[in-house]
Design a protein around this motif. Structure first.
Motif: not given
Length: 170
Positions: A92-95, A97-102
């Protein structure tokens, strides 16, 4: 003395002496059996006491072992729960989710390059497939490969197909 011989010659005296002899024999035999049974009873009581002592010792050892196993099981359950909570917190850390989406978008783009005829439907289909692939890669061998080799992607190899398409179009 003659009276003694007369008394001894009487059948009653012989029956009495024979009965007394038989009674003495039975009494001595009973006394021997009683003595043997007393010694046997003490031996059995001692053996029973030893066996109860061994049983108590064995039960104490088993109880201590079971208690240790239960403590280890409780400790492992607690560690498992802690690790599960930590894993959820890390995901759930901020980075993350973005890394996963990327990573999902990168996979979708590589699949889209293969299926270029209609961009919008193909993009949505590729995005869904990439999302499913990422979820599948969260566990198992693909996850291990991503950790061991950071550049590893769970995407299909498009290099050979792109070259074939380019050669056909020329």
């Amino acid at each position: 003395m003659e009276t003694l011989l007369d008394v001894l010659a009487a059948p009653f005296t012989w029956g009495l002496l024979l009965g007394l002899g038989l009674a003495i024999f039975v009494w001595r035999s009973g006394a021997k059996d009683k003595k043997f049974l007393k010694t046997e009873l003490t031996r059995v009581k001692e053996e029973n006491g030893e066996l109860q002592g061994h049983l108590n010792t064995q039960l104490k050892i088993n109880a201590k072992g079971n208690e240790q196993l239960q403590n280890q099981l409780d400790e492992l359950k607690e560690q498992n729960e802690t690790l599960r909570v930590n894993l959820n917190a890390i995901q759930q850390k901020p980075g993350k989710m973005e890394l996963r989406r990327l990573e999902v978008m990168e996979t979708a783009i590589s699949v889209l390059r293969e299926q270029a005829p209609g961009f919008a439907p193909a993009w949505e289909k590729a995005l869904r497939e990439a999302e499913d692939d990422y979820v599948a890669a969260e566990g198992g061998f693909k996850k291990l490969m991503r950790k061991v080799v950071p550049g590893f992607r769970a995407t299909p190899d498009t290099g050979g197909k792109v070259q074939e398409i380019e050669e056909k179009s020329e």
